[in-house]
Write an enzyme that holds these catalytic residues in place. Sequence first.
Site, mmCIF file in Angstrom:
data_model
loop_
_atom_site.group_PDB
_atom_site.id
_atom_site.type_symbol
_atom_site.label_atom_id
_atom_site.label_comp_id
_atom_site.label_asym_id
_atom_site.label_seq_id
_atom_site.Cartn_x
_atom_site.Cartn_y
_atom_site.Cartn_z
ATOM 1 N N GLY A 46 0.769 -1.247 0.000
ATOM 2 C CA GLY A 46 0.000 0.000 0.000
ATOM 3 C C GLY A 46 0.793 1.285 0.000
ATOM 4 C CG ASP A 102 -1.308 1.544 3.358
ATOM 5 O OD1 ASP A 102 -1.054 1.175 4.530
ATOM 6 O OD2 ASP A 102 -1.923 0.802 2.567
ATOM 7 C CG ASP A 105 -8.019 -0.003 10.058
ATOM 8 O OD1 ASP A 105 -8.833 0.897 10.262
ATOM 9 O OD2 ASP A 105 -8.365 -1.174 9.817
ATOM 10 N NE ARG A 167 -2.192 -2.921 -4.572
ATOM 11 C CZ ARG A 167 -2.128 -3.139 -3.259
ATOM 12 N NH1 ARG A 167 -1.912 -2.142 -2.432
ATOM 13 N NH2 ARG A 167 -2.271 -4.352 -2.776
#
Length: 183
Positions: A46, A102, A105, A167
Amino acid sequence: MPHQNYVIDEMISAKAIAARIEDLAREIRKEFKTTDKLVVVGLLRGSFVFIADLVRELDLPVEVDFLEASSYGDGMESSREVRILKDLRGQIEGRDVLVVEDIVDTGHTLAHVTKYLMSRKPARLKTIALLDKPARREVDLKASWTGFEIPDEFVVGYGIDFAQRNRNLPFIGKVRFEEPDKS
Ligand code: IMP
């Protein structure tokens, strides 16, 4: 996967991302200005777009390396159990390291990777995440630098995928599922 129709609504424009990266790079340059050669470690996959833009704004001697940790697989839920799938090529002992992620979370990935890399005894280890979803956090952790705090939404683009798609979008977009057409 993806098993449902979805649309992508722009959340953060390419222009806003570029402007934020300029600010972040200024702060990082200040932090590492005396460093001989900074090792910038991108977490695959990512972060590949973010790291490419970030290192080009750094104007510092850098080495680039990559590490791959398992996370979401092809779904939308974090697996929590993190494994290293691809290790660094270079040594980091005694070096200054910047880990590029990236999204933070739940925090499990960055927590695990940080612990793993600290066991290699770097001189300094800092972290940067383009996006942060604080509402989802399960581990007490904050990246040294964050690009944008975002709400609890599933996002794609600028390197970030949904089941390996999207992406290549130049912006960050939010995934919105559409009701199946019953007609
Ligand atoms: P964490 O371990 O739960 O912090 O998850 C980190 C990884 O999950 C990120 O590096 C992403 O690869 C993936 N991830 C988290 N949120 C999203 C999202 O909204 N879209 C796509 N991937 C995500």
